[in-house]
Write an enzyme that holds these catalytic residues in place. Structure first.
Site, PDB file in Angstrom:
ATOM      1  N   ARG A  39      31.191 -28.910  -0.764  1.00 45.38           N
ATOM      2  CA  ARG A  39      31.607 -27.946  -1.791  1.00 45.38           C
ATOM      3  C   ARG A  39      32.329 -28.640  -2.948  1.00 45.38           C
ATOM      4  NH1 ARG A  39      33.482 -22.866   2.021  1.00 45.38           N
ATOM      5  NH2 ARG A  39      31.549 -21.675   1.780  1.00 45.38           N
ATOM      6  N   LYS A 207      33.487 -15.446  11.555  1.00 40.46           N
ATOM      7  CA  LYS A 207      33.927 -14.306  10.731  1.00 40.46           C
ATOM      8  C   LYS A 207      33.148 -13.076  11.182  1.00 40.46           C
ATOM      9  CE  LYS A 207      35.137 -17.251   6.809  1.00 40.46           C
ATOM     10  NZ  LYS A 207      34.752 -17.723   5.468  1.00 40.46           N
ATOM     11  N   GLY A 365      30.070 -22.650   4.324  1.00 40.90           N
ATOM     12  CA  GLY A 365      30.829 -23.892   4.340  1.00 40.90           C
ATOM     13  C   GLY A 365      30.714 -24.616   5.666  1.00 40.90           C
ATOM     14  N   GLY A 389      28.804 -15.944   3.487  1.00 39.55           N
ATOM     15  CA  GLY A 389      28.970 -14.502   3.293  1.00 39.55           C
ATOM     16  C   GLY A 389      28.395 -14.067   1.950  1.00 39.55           C
TER      17      GLY A 389
END
Ligand code: ADP
Ligand code: X15
Length: 408
Positions: A39, A207, A365, A389
């Site tokens: 990233r 998540k 990520g 997401g």
């Protein structure tokens, strides 16, 4: 939607101007070591373009999910240090986000330099549901840019968040779409407008409630959804099985039961693991064994057992579906790949993606970090997206606040 581009901003002239850039520097860490700098590398081109053009760049970013107050383990220091190593321009990290340090260092910033502000989530207003609270924080960020500032959103991984540094600042400054956001959206748009079938979506990660929400709109769109990672235990519980100490969102059980009912009518197949690797504790050196998915509590560890990976039979069944697909989107590791003993499922899925003829996208990520740390190369996949997401919400057709706010 149409957007003002970074090139337009640069053509307008940025020398001496403060440009606030939202980047996604939410990288995985082992202590203070960045374990995957994907990233950071993906954020570099926009920062380089702006500094080359003489802008004074203020970078906002988050790391992890701190609870609205500073916490050392969520400092952007490791990410900023890595950025400074990779960059051809000067990078400094402020000691706070909008406090004395940020004010002092931003006013001393020179043309072509970058100041990274500390984790925006150290301030509870960043993620507040209250528009006025977020707005007040956005005002303080914007104040750092003087009277001729501009905003560039380059944080693709966070465009699905209606947060102050993503959304509210864009309502207060002339705003532009960064190149990373532009290229990510171009790839995903192709995937939604010309989806080759069978379309297989692989979901995992930790998540859980975020991902369960996304499944709602994938039913009917995807042909097959492969369920791994932390969310698989809510699926097992929905089928009436006990999951011992594994990750479980109990309040989501009825939601999953409703999904399973609806999927049958909509022609979407859910594939839930039939075997699971259960560990004695959440640790790299935990004792572990593979058991049937409906017998987790019968492992040697009883109710203490924690499911940390999908088992080999499930991995083979998933790989089969992936090999028969024409389009595959994967978000979320199948298990706790950071511990070698629980990386098998994730490795098998990555391997299957490299062997299928399908167009493959890996998003997120940790998912990107997983394929790289397991020894795969970026060019073995169709596209590695910085957003998990964010990609999923785009693919399910949801409006993304960080994109719509930039629409001119
Ligand atoms: N069974 C599991 N129990 C607990 N954590 C898990 C499990 N499976 C995967 N994970 C964790 O999920 C994390 C990644 O989740 P997530 O952030 O949702 O993915 P991404 O960043 O790719 O979107 C990894 O750190 C991994 O250890
Ligand atoms: O890591 C991220 O998302 P991802 O895990 O879905 O790829 C982004 O930085 C957004 O982080 P968030 O999900 O804590 O808002």
């Amino acid at each position: 939607m149409t957007f003002h581009t970074l090139n337009e901003l640069i053509a307008d002239g940025v020398r001496g101007r403060y440009v606030l850039v939202r980047s996604d520097l939410n990288v995985p860490l082992d202590g203070s070591t960045v374990t995957d700098d994907g990233r950071i590398k993906a954020s570099l081109p926009v920062l380089a373009k702006l500094t080359d053009a003489g802008a004074r760049v203020l970078v906002t970013a988050h790391l992890g999910r701190p609870k609205g107050a500073p916490e050392d383990k969520y400092s952007l220091k490791p990410a900023a240090t890595r950025l400074a190593e990779l960059a051809g321009f000067k990078v400094t990290l402020a000691g706070d986000t909008v406090g004395e340090s940020a004010k002092e260092l931003s006013s001393a910033l020179q043309d072509g330099e970058v100041l990274v502000l500390e984790n925006v989530r150290f301030d509870a207003r960043e993620t507040s549901k209250d528009d006025a609270e977020r707005g007040a924080f956005a005002d303080e960020l914007v104040a750092l840019t003087g009277d001729n500032g501009a905003f560039v959103d380059d944080a693709f991984g966070a465009v699905h968040r209606k947060h102050a540094s993503v959304y509210d600042v864009a309502t207060r400054l002339p705003s532009y779409q960064g190149d990373l956001v532009r290229t990510e959206v171009e790839v995903l748009r192709k995937l939604t407008t010309d989806t080759q079938r069978p379309y297989v979506v692989v979901l995992g990660g930790s998540k859980v409630s975020d991902k369960l929400a996304v499944i709602d709109n994938l039913i009917g769109k995807a042909d097959t959804i492969l369920v791994g990672g932390g969310m698989l235990f809510t699926f097992l519980a929905a089928a009436g099985h006990k999951v011992a100490g594994s990750l479980l969102e109990e309040d989501q059980i009825p939601v999953v039961q409703e999904y399973l009912k609806r999927a049958a009518d909509a022609g979407t197949e859910f594939v839930v693991p039939t075997d699971v690797v259960v560990a004695s504790k959440f640790a790299a050196d935990a004792e572990h064994e593979t058991v049937a998915a409906d017998a987790i509590e019968s492992s040697s560890f009883g109710v203490q057992g924690i499911g940390l990976d999908i088992g080999p039979d499930s991995a083979a069944a998933f790989a089969e579906r992936i090999k028969g697909a024409k389009t595959v989107f994967w978000n979320g590791p199948m298990g706790v790949f950071e511990f070698a003993a629980f990386a098998g499922g994730t490795r098998a899925i990555a391997q299957a993606l490299t062997e299928t003829d399908a167009f493959t996208v890996v998003g997120g990520g940790d998912s990107a970090a997983a394929v790289r740390t397991l020894g795969f190369a970026d060019d073995q996949f169709g596209h590695i997206s910085t957003g998990g997401g964010a990609s999923l919400e785009y693919l399910e057709g949801k409006e993304l606040p960080g994109l719509s706010v930039l629409d001119r």
